[in-house]
Design an enzyme around this catalytic site. Structure first.
Site, PDB file in Angstrom:
ATOM      1  N   ASN A  94      26.108  35.891   6.114  1.00 42.46           N
ATOM      2  CA  ASN A  94      25.462  34.607   5.847  1.00 42.46           C
ATOM      3  C   ASN A  94      24.127  34.572   6.587  1.00 42.46           C
ATOM      4  OD1 ASN A  94      25.283  31.887   4.927  1.00 42.46           O
ATOM      5  ND2 ASN A  94      25.890  31.185   6.962  1.00 42.46           N
TER       6      ASN A  94
ATOM      7  N   HIS B 278      21.398  31.652   8.317  1.00 46.64           N
ATOM      8  CA  HIS B 278      21.332  30.244   8.702  1.00 46.64           C
ATOM      9  C   HIS B 278      19.969  29.968   9.341  1.00 46.64           C
ATOM     10  CE1 HIS B 278      22.932  26.352   9.794  1.00 46.64           C
ATOM     11  NE2 HIS B 278      22.394  26.520  10.996  1.00 46.64           N
TER      12      HIS B 278
ATOM     13  N   ASP C 287      29.097  28.763  10.327  1.00 51.58           N
ATOM     14  CA  ASP C 287      27.906  29.212  11.052  1.00 51.58           C
ATOM     15  C   ASP C 287      28.267  29.891  12.369  1.00 51.58           C
ATOM     16  OD1 ASP C 287      26.353  28.207   8.985  1.00 51.58           O
ATOM     17  OD2 ASP C 287      26.190  26.234   9.924  1.00 51.58           O
TER      18      ASP C 287
HETATM   19  C1  GAR Z   1      17.518  29.597   3.724  1.00 46.91           C
HETATM   20  O1  GAR Z   1      16.632  28.984   4.621  1.00 46.91           O
HETATM   21  C2  GAR Z   1      18.838  29.878   4.404  1.00 46.91           C
HETATM   22  O2  GAR Z   1      18.722  30.162   5.768  1.00 46.91           O
HETATM   23  C3  GAR Z   1      19.549  28.566   4.203  1.00 46.91           C
HETATM   24  O3  GAR Z   1      19.212  28.162   2.899  1.00 46.91           O
HETATM   25  C4  GAR Z   1      17.895  28.647   2.588  1.00 46.91           C
HETATM   26  C5  GAR Z   1      17.933  29.303   1.237  1.00 46.91           C
HETATM   27  O4  GAR Z   1      16.655  29.411   0.699  1.00 46.91           O
HETATM   28  N1  GAR Z   1      20.963  28.710   4.369  1.00 46.91           N
HETATM   29  C6  GAR Z   1      21.748  27.734   4.792  1.00 46.91           C
HETATM   30  O5  GAR Z   1      21.327  26.630   5.090  1.00 46.91           O
HETATM   31  C7  GAR Z   1      23.218  28.075   4.873  1.00 46.91           C
HETATM   32  N2  GAR Z   1      23.890  27.161   5.742  1.00 46.91           N
HETATM   33  P1  GAR Z   1      16.410  29.821  -0.829  1.00 46.91           P
HETATM   34  O6  GAR Z   1      17.350  29.004  -1.687  1.00 46.91           O
HETATM   35  O7  GAR Z   1      14.970  29.543  -1.074  1.00 46.91           O
HETATM   36  O8  GAR Z   1      16.746  31.298  -0.939  1.00 46.91           O
END
Ligand code: GAR
Length: 189
Positions: free
Chosen positions: A107, A109, A145
């Site tokens: 994952n 984060h 997380d």
């Molecule tokens: C990223 O910033 C990732 O770290 C986050 O979602 C975004 C996805 O970006 N992940 C989370 O928040 C998971 N808990 P994207 O849709 O532009 O690839």
């Protein structure tokens, strides 16, 4: 001479899919993209000619997390997936997923874990007033997380940052770091 079997890679998305887009641009060998809802990430994968599936979920009290997790495992197994990369995937799986995939599910984060867990990591870091945040790539476990950290990188918070400007600077780092990390992981699985 023995030839090494190519490992099968799945990316899981829920939203914009800009991390997936960066992986595709960098020619990561992605076999399958799975989403828990209709989203831009699925469109990007389809445009790139990657096989996709949407496994729609419900929200609120009706959501059967265990049943949904089993269904997801079934889909991934039917495609013989070796490595599962969650890239902006917003469903939290039941423990059975991690029993099944062990250290073959990761994952990302948008904070320096263990700080600012949860769905609003960027907003929470900004509101807390920390001067440095960043991103964490970790093996996913049954705790949200949490799980052994694979890679982390810091991003400074600027005085005039909003959630949008800060998150975009974090994503710039994530697009490079996750792509590099997945490439390394593919050699090990
Ligand atoms: C990223 O910033 C990732 O770290 C986050 O979602 C975004 C996805 O970006 N992940 C989370 O928040 C998971 N808990 P994207 O849709 O532009 O690839």
């Amino acid at each position: 001479m023995e030839t090494k079997q190519m490992k099968k890679l799945a990316v899981l998305v829920s939203g914009v899919g800009s991390l997936l887009e960066a992986m595709i641009r960098d020619n990561l060998p992605i076999d399958f993209v799975l989403a828990d809802r209709s989203c831009r990430g699925i469109d990007i994968a389809q445009t790139a000619g990657i096989e996709t599936e949407i496994l729609p979920r419900t929200f609120g009290k009706t959501f059967d997390r265990y049943g949904y997790t089993l269904e997801t495992i079934k889909v991934l197994k039917s495609r013989h997936i070796d490595l599962v990369i969650m890239a902006g995937y917003m469903t939290f799986f039941a423990p059975v997923m991690f029993k099944h995939f062990g250290k073959r599910i990761t994952n990302i984060h948008p904070s320096l874990l263990p700080a600012f867990k949860g769905d609003h990591a960027v907003r929470d870091a900004l509101e807390f007033g920390v001067k440095i945040t960043g991103t964490t790539i970790h093996y996913a476990t049954e705790e949200l997380d949490n799980g052994p950290i694979i890679a982390q990188e810091a991003v400074p918070i600027l005085d005039n940052d909003t959630v949008e400007t800060l998150w975009e600077r974090i994503k710039v780092v994530e697009r490079r770091l996750y792509t590099e990390t997945v490439r390394k992981l593919l050699k090990d699985v």
